[in-house]
Design an enzyme around this catalytic site. Structure first.
Site, mmCIF file in Angstrom:
data_model
loop_
_atom_site.group_PDB
_atom_site.id
_atom_site.type_symbol
_atom_site.label_atom_id
_atom_site.label_comp_id
_atom_site.label_asym_id
_atom_site.label_seq_id
_atom_site.Cartn_x
_atom_site.Cartn_y
_atom_site.Cartn_z
ATOM 1 C CG ASP A 12 -1.648 1.219 1.506
ATOM 2 O OD1 ASP A 12 -2.309 1.696 0.573
ATOM 3 O OD2 ASP A 12 -1.583 1.744 2.630
ATOM 4 C CG ASP A 56 -2.141 7.498 0.506
ATOM 5 O OD1 ASP A 56 -1.103 7.993 0.041
ATOM 6 O OD2 ASP A 56 -3.261 7.668 0.009
ATOM 7 N NE ARG A 96 -12.088 9.155 1.183
ATOM 8 C CZ ARG A 96 -11.025 8.352 1.183
ATOM 9 N NH1 ARG A 96 -9.910 8.727 1.796
ATOM 10 N NH2 ARG A 96 -11.059 7.184 0.577
#
Length: 302
Positions: free
Chosen positions: A93, A95, A138
């Site tokens: 991943d 972030d 978002r």
């Protein structure tokens, strides 16, 4: 101590070297808890490995009990089967794993709507709301904002300690490496180049001229897509799933963490820590190399 034929696993004990160091007392305590063999040093004062029986045979059964014993020492405890420790595939991943931030949150901060988006991110990464709908919600808040916000956010991105060593050491030893993120290709392409990942995959923010549209391209790269990339890479590389290491911090990483030969939660959200046994909570991405039996003097940084 168990006889050598029963030492099928390896426990790795790692200290946060900027805050503490391993002591002989720490090492002996770990050895006693797991009925292990004599320790082998991976990095002086930082990491040791101890051959041991399978966790279910320990008197205080399970890695959780050993982790609890060192909770106040700033140490991480991981245990893996000794066979096939050095993995030939890394899927990571981005972030809050390879980099120190949530890049979408940083875009929002520069736009002046940081806390509104960060709250949705927190709930999504802890599995409280579904990833795809949270991403749409978002990104919609970015509609009409300038594309230049991405460059401003990029200036705030920093690699987490050990990221370069992890990727470059595994590649130098023949592993394939992939950055697979629920974030955005604008950032993964740059991070992949910095670290030396073989490939990167993420979502694409849609734009109209110099403006963000508030939409992303379909299909969304979420938990199922991360798992699909892991399986694809295993098959393309003619490997078994046991040859793969996956790491991440959020609920959208759980699918791949569950099935990888070595699934390691990195400074993860509570929902992830509740499910994934091998966890890095105090130390850096260097620990993922120690878990594979690499010594610090084998690490590659350039």
């Amino acid at each position: 101590m168990a006889d050598s034929s029963s030492l099928t696993h390896t426990l790795v004990l790692v200290a946060a070297r900027d805050a503490t160091s391993l002591t002989p007392v720490d090492i002996q305590a770990a050895r006693d808890l797991v009925r292990g063999a004599a320790p082998s040093t991976l990095s002086v004062g930082e990491a040791v490995e101890i051959a041991c029986p399978a966790p279910e045979t320990w008197e205080q059964a399970g890695i959780g009990s050993v982790r609890t014993a060192f909770a106040n020492r700033g140490l991480d405890v991981l245990v893996t089967p000794t066979h096939n420790r050095r993995k030939r595939l890394l899927v990571a991943d981005m972030d809050s794993t390879i980099v120190n931030c949530e890049t979408l949150d940083d875009i929002a901060t520069h736009a002046g709507i940081g806390e509104k988006i960060a709250d949705i991110t927190r709930r999504s990464m802890n599995g409280e709301i579904e990833f795809e709908s949270a991403l749409h919600e978002r990104v919609a808040l970015l509609a009409g904002l300038p594309v230049s916000l991405l460059e401003r956010a990029w200036k705030d991105v920093r690699l987490n300690a050990g990221a370069l060593e992890l990727v470059r050491t595994m590649r130098a030893n023949g592993a394939r490496t992939a950055l697979v993120s629920g974030g955005f290709t604008f950032f993964t392409s740059k991070v992949a180049t910095l670290c030396g990942f073989d490939e990167n995959h993420a979502n694409t923010l849609l734009t109209q001229g110099e403006t963000l549209t508030g939409k992303v391209s379909e299909p969304i790269l979420g938990p199922d897509a991360k798992l699909a990339h892991l399986w694809r890479l295993v098959k393309e590389s003619r490997l078994d799933m046991d040859d793969a290491m996956a790491t991440g911090d959020g609920a959208n990483d759980l699918a791949m963490l569950r099935v990888a030969g070595a699934g390691i939660a990195f400074h993860a959200k509570p929902a992830v820590r509740r499910e994934i046994e091998n966890q890095v909570n105090n130390t850096t991405l260097r620990t993922l190399l120690f878990a594979q039996g690499y010594r610090a003097d084998e690490f590659v940084t350039a």
